[in-house]
Design a protein around this motif. Structure first.
Motif, PDB file in Angstrom:
ATOM      1  N   UNK A  91      -1.163  -0.079  -3.472  1.00 37.97           N
ATOM      2  CA  UNK A  91      -2.812   0.233  -3.575  1.00 37.97           C
ATOM      3  C   UNK A  91      -3.060   0.010  -5.125  1.00 37.97           C
ATOM      4  N   UNK A  92      -4.151  -0.193  -5.489  1.00 40.42           N
ATOM      5  CA  UNK A  92      -4.356  -0.340  -6.719  1.00 40.42           C
ATOM      6  C   UNK A  92      -4.227   1.016  -7.557  1.00 40.42           C
ATOM      7  N   UNK A 135       0.800   4.868 -11.435  1.00 36.51           N
ATOM      8  CA  UNK A 135       2.077   5.312 -11.532  1.00 36.51           C
ATOM      9  C   UNK A 135       2.730   4.039 -12.155  1.00 36.51           C
ATOM     10  N   UNK A 136       2.959   2.689 -11.334  1.00 33.29           N
ATOM     11  CA  UNK A 136       3.872   1.749 -11.587  1.00 33.29           C
ATOM     12  C   UNK A 136       3.464   1.251 -13.071  1.00 33.29           C
ATOM     13  N   UNK A 192       7.742  -8.215  -8.580  1.00 34.59           N
ATOM     14  CA  UNK A 192       8.255  -6.881  -8.338  1.00 34.59           C
ATOM     15  C   UNK A 192       7.373  -6.162  -7.592  1.00 34.59           C
ATOM     16  N   UNK A 193       7.609  -5.558  -6.432  1.00 33.53           N
ATOM     17  CA  UNK A 193       6.888  -4.623  -5.715  1.00 33.53           C
ATOM     18  C   UNK A 193       6.991  -3.141  -5.596  1.00 33.53           C
ATOM     19  N   UNK A 194       6.314  -2.395  -5.897  1.00 35.49           N
ATOM     20  CA  UNK A 194       6.629  -0.797  -6.159  1.00 35.49           C
ATOM     21  C   UNK A 194       6.055  -0.085  -5.056  1.00 35.49           C
ATOM     22  N   UNK A 195       6.970   0.778  -4.521  1.00 36.19           N
ATOM     23  CA  UNK A 195       6.407   1.867  -3.663  1.00 36.19           C
ATOM     24  C   UNK A 195       5.794   0.967  -2.114  1.00 36.19           C
ATOM     25  N   UNK A 196       6.286   0.287  -1.418  1.00 34.56           N
ATOM     26  CA  UNK A 196       6.010  -0.699  -0.426  1.00 34.56           C
ATOM     27  C   UNK A 196       6.047   0.211   0.829  1.00 34.56           C
ATOM     28  N   UNK A 197       6.411   1.288   1.088  1.00 27.56           N
ATOM     29  CA  UNK A 197       6.652   1.907   2.353  1.00 27.56           C
ATOM     30  C   UNK A 197       5.317   1.913   3.258  1.00 27.56           C
ATOM     31  N   UNK A 198       4.365   1.922   2.359  1.00 32.35           N
ATOM     32  CA  UNK A 198       3.170   2.165   3.118  1.00 32.35           C
ATOM     33  C   UNK A 198       2.435   0.653   3.462  1.00 32.35           C
ATOM     34  N   UNK A 229       6.093  12.956 -11.275  1.00 32.64           N
ATOM     35  CA  UNK A 229       7.028  12.654 -12.542  1.00 32.64           C
ATOM     36  C   UNK A 229       6.793  11.485 -13.195  1.00 32.64           C
ATOM     37  N   UNK A 230       6.671  11.277 -14.546  1.00 37.10           N
ATOM     38  CA  UNK A 230       6.033  10.097 -15.215  1.00 37.10           C
ATOM     39  C   UNK A 230       7.341   9.152 -15.434  1.00 37.10           C
TER      40      UNK A 230
END
Length: 442
Positions: free
Chosen positions: A60-61, A67-68, A128-134, A433-434
């Motif tokens: 998501x945006x 985060x990313x 690069x695709x981050x946090x793709x579990x959703x 966590x950053x």
């Protein structure tokens, strides 16, 4: 581009050195997955030819920007990497950043995977695709298809860094069931690989706020099914239901709502208080006591308020009433007269803790299960037996057939949802966590 000396973990080195087409890192929170993504991009930028583009995407945006990219920007400013715009752009829409290598600025397209149609038509040399579990599988298929702009010295690669999911999802099917060692580099990294760079007590803190199953997924980096047929799998009537639960007139009274009317959809709310208790080690912490519920069929908000005011708790209270609940109640009341929360305010309940939007359903389920019993076996919810519909809901509410997290609508489901809004607001099962705290040699 200046030289960066990066102190990497073993799993990060494996990703950075791999020449395979598809790289997958299933990671615990705080394990350094966003940091390795930041370094990997610099490696890909150094390979890029003039006119080529890369892609950074997330589910998501909000995830992408909060985060990313926030961590990427933090790292690049820290390392002296030149990036345009200098500050992360505002808004939730497609945008482009530029990263400098030697005399050239290279474009990186930033996209949300929940609007994956915006990626169609792009030709990129890496992604690069981050946090793709959703993320939907269709979005991943499109990304993989768009990484095809091959030029000299290019390695066409796609990197996935993510928290894991259940074993019945597309991620598990792609990277476990259909794992291809010639095509894929698959690594796993639990949170503790990065413990030296995390705040003191970070993992213990996660144990206290995550259910045992959620801890195994989010921290131990395991493929774990959170939801069985019973959504609230942490509930046990013999443990959580007690006649010792009582109303304390000196404490704030918390009243949480799920606004529904219609056949089989009662207007449901629950009454609770935050009290002090002891964990399994005798440490004092907060817990939530539910002492009553209000379940009324086919009524408007005024009638629910009248029912509440006729309860003995309202007459006995010496402290404030705090309103929680369904964010959609801000839009209009259940009979389209005005907002539900406006009615509550006019009726003498101005203290309201309502988010701008409802939490994701899975997040709400996780928060309830974690408070029912966390990974330390700590029980932080107690319920009086008079909350019959709430108790039945915790025992019986299940997923819709074929769904990963949508609830089957039943008479008792709505009050569990009301309780979930309160729990997710005051006791969310998440911790932010950053990134790495101590990166050396830049």
């Amino acid at each position: 581009m200046k030289e960066i000396n990066y102190l990497a973990h073993d799993y990060q080195i494996t990703l950075l050195e791999s020449t395979k087409d598809i790289l997958f890192a299933g990671c615990g929170v705080g394990s350094g997955k966003t940091d390795v993504g930041s370094v990997w991009i610099l490696k890909k930028i150094a390979e890029m030819q003039k006119g080529q583009v890369g892609i950074i995407a997330a589910n998501s945006y909000s995830q992408l920007k909060d985060s990313t990219l926030r961590n990427l920007y933090k790292n690049y400013h820290k390392w002296g990497i030149r990036i345009r715009p200098y500050e992360l752009p505002a808004g939730h829409q497609p945008f482009t950043i530029k990263i400098k290598n030697k005399n050239d600025w290279h474009e990186v397209l930033c996209r949300s995977l929940d609007a994956y149609e915006m990626i169609s038509g792009i030709e990129a040399c890496w992604a690069w695709c981050d946090e793709v579990w959703q993320t939907k599988k269709q979005a991943i298929d499109i990304v993989l298809a768009r990484v095809r702009d091959k030029k000299e010295n290019n390695l066409l690669q796609t990197l996935f860094t993510t928290t894991l999911d259940a074993p019945d999802t597309w991620m598990y099917e792609l990277f476990v069931d259909n794992y291809n060692p010639d095509l894929m580099e698959v690594v796993y990294a639990p949170t503790d690989v990065n413990v030296a760079n995390l705040p003191n007590g970070y993992i213990e803190r996660l144990k206290s706020i995550y259910s045992e199953r959620l801890f195994q997924r989010m921290v131990a980096a395991k493929w774990v099914t959170l939801s069985s047929n019973q959504i609230y799998y942490s509930f046990n009537r013999n443990i959580h239901v007690s006649t010792d639960v009582c109303f304390d007139p000196k404490l704030p009274l918390l009243w949480s709502h799920d606004f529904n009317i219609g056949e089989g959809k009662p207007m449901s709310s629950c009454l609770a208080q935050i009290k002090k208790g002891q964990d399994v080690n005798g440490k004092i912490r907060s817990e939530l006591h539910f002492f009553d519920e209000i379940i009324v069929d086919s009524v408007d908000t005024h009638q629910a308020i009248n029912e509440f005011k006729n309860r003995e708790w309202f007459r006995e209270k010496e402290n404030i009433v705090v309103i929680y609940g369904d964010a959609s109640g801000k839009a209009k009341d259940t009979r389209s007269k005005t907002t539900d929360y406006g009615i509550l305010k006019d009726e003498g309940f101005p203290n309201q803790k309502i988010p701008n939007q409802n939490p994701p359903i899975r997040e709400r389920h996780n928060s309830v299960n974690s408070l029912l019993c966390n990974a330390n076996k700590d029980i932080r919810i107690k319920i009086h037996p008079r909350c019959k519909t709430f108790i039945k809901g915790l025992e019986t509410v299940s997923l819709k057939k074929g769904a990963n997290y949508l609830e089957e609508e039943t008479y008792s489901q709505h009050v569990t949802t009301a309780a979930g809004y309160l729990i997710n607001y005051e006791f969310p099962a998440q911790i932010k966590y950053s990134g790495m705290a101590n990166l050396s040699g830049f």
